[in-house]
Enzyme design. Structure first.
Site, short mmCIF file in Angstrom:
data_model
loop_
_atom_site.label_atom_id
_atom_site.label_comp_id
_atom_site.label_asym_id
_atom_site.label_seq_id
_atom_site.Cartn_x
_atom_site.Cartn_y
_atom_site.Cartn_z
N ASP A 67 0.81 -0.98 -0.01
CA ASP A 67 -0.04 -0.29 -0.07
C ASP A 67 0.93 1.31 0.10
O ASP A 67 1.91 1.02 0.30
CB ASP A 67 -0.92 0.04 1.01
N ASN A 136 -7.65 -0.06 13.90
CA ASN A 136 -9.30 -0.42 13.34
C ASN A 136 -9.48 -1.58 12.64
O ASN A 136 -10.42 -1.69 11.93
CB ASN A 136 -9.65 0.86 12.43
N HIS A 138 -7.86 -2.54 10.04
CA HIS A 138 -7.21 -2.42 8.68
C HIS A 138 -6.20 -3.38 8.38
O HIS A 138 -5.28 -3.70 8.95
CB HIS A 138 -7.31 -1.06 7.94
N GLU A 143 -10.02 -0.15 4.58
CA GLU A 143 -10.44 0.28 5.62
C GLU A 143 -11.62 -0.26 6.27
O GLU A 143 -12.37 -0.80 5.47
CB GLU A 143 -10.45 1.93 5.50
N1 LIG Z 1 -0.76 1.19 6.02
C1 LIG Z 1 -0.05 0.65 7.21
C2 LIG Z 1 -0.39 -0.89 6.95
O1 LIG Z 1 0.24 -1.30 5.91
C3 LIG Z 1 0.29 -1.49 8.32
O2 LIG Z 1 0.21 -2.83 8.26
C4 LIG Z 1 -0.61 -0.85 9.53
C5 LIG Z 1 -0.19 -1.42 10.97
O3 LIG Z 1 1.23 -0.63 11.05
P1 LIG Z 1 2.27 -0.89 12.12
O4 LIG Z 1 2.91 -2.12 11.97
O5 LIG Z 1 3.09 0.30 12.33
O6 LIG Z 1 1.15 -0.99 13.41
O7 LIG Z 1 -1.08 0.15 9.43
C6 LIG Z 1 -0.36 1.20 8.43
O8 LIG Z 1 -1.46 2.38 8.27
#
Ligand SMILES: N[C@@H]1[C@@H](O)[C@H](O)[C@@H](COP(=O)(O)O)O[C@@H]1O
Length: 244
Positions: A67, A136, A138, A143
């Protein structure tokens, strides 16, 4: 869905890297997708170490980014591209040539989604799609409310994503949207691998893996996927019922 729980973040990261190593041993030209964020750093560190020691060969594989934040590229230090470049690609002694990441600055972002979709399907789909989980629920930037049958698409960011995502950027940077692989990619991947660690993820992990399956919690789709492998450290698993 299979769930494996590890004592530490390092153990979880090593197990995720071992899944990739095993995949590479079986199919050197694998199509691999990695997320950014804090979760995959340990996994990527192992892959870099093993590749630089000659224990695994990444040279024939195809690397896809999960992403990106709309409008960001590798010059933005909070971007997914910057993360993958600095934590993975730049650390490898033998540089990779097969890297396909979203251009989130493209004039036509819908066409950019199509470009990525076509590339993945031309390779026969993803062998491993690795994802982290947002607060959340995602996955990538799928989302809450996102239909499960979408391939790559543009995302309106959920308020929680904007608030949490700000940790990667300075306060002046405004997060305006996302571009992401879809949940359909996840369900069609040979292996859909979720990694999550830390007590702050315990609530959303419980809701996702043991709550109602609903698009309100995108990660709950994993409950329905026979290709899903969930790797957790014990803190992230601490609210699961019957977890040890
Ligand atoms: N867009 C990214 C995701 O690809 C990621 O996997 C997630 C968790 O992030 P983290 O590993 O820093 O908790 O949130 C972010 O917003």
């Amino acid at each position: 869905m299979k769930i494996a729980i590890y004592d530490t973040y390092d153990d979880m990261s090593k197990a995720a890297a071992e899944l990739v190593a095993q995949q590479l041993a079986e199919k050197p030209a694998s199509v691999l997708c990695f997320p950014s964020g804090d979760s995959p750093t340990g996994t990527l560190n192992y892959l870099v170490q093993w590749a630089n020691e000659g224990k695994i060969d990444l040279s024939q594989s195809f690397f896809i980014g999960l992403d990106e934040w709309v409008g960001m590229d590798e010059n933005d230090q909070g971007s997914c591209k910057y993360y993958l470049k600095t934590n993975f690609f730049d650390k490898l002694n033998n540089k990779l040539t097969n890297i396909t990441l979203f251009n989130a600055k493209a004039a036509d972002l819908e066409a950019e989604c199509e470009r990525i979709n076509k590339f993945i399907s031309s390779k026969g789909g993803l062998d491993i799609m690795m994802v982290g989980i947002g607060m959340n629920g995602h996955l990538g930037l799928n989302e809450p409310g996102t239909p499960v049958d979408l391939y790559a698409h543009l995302a309106d960011l959920d308020p929680v994503t904007i608030q949490v995502g700000q940790k990667y950027f300075n306060q002046e940077t405004k997060l305006t949207g996302g571009i992401t692989l879809g949940l359909r990619h996840l369900s069609e991947a040979a292996k859909a691998v979720l990694i999550a660690s830390g007590a702050k993820k315990a609530g959303i992990i419980h809701e996702s893996l043991q709550g109602t399956v609903s698009t309100d919690v995108p990660a709950s789709i994993l409950q329905k996927l026979s290709n899903a492998i969930v790797l957790l450290d014990k803190d992230a698993a601490s609210e699961l019922e019957h977890s040890s």
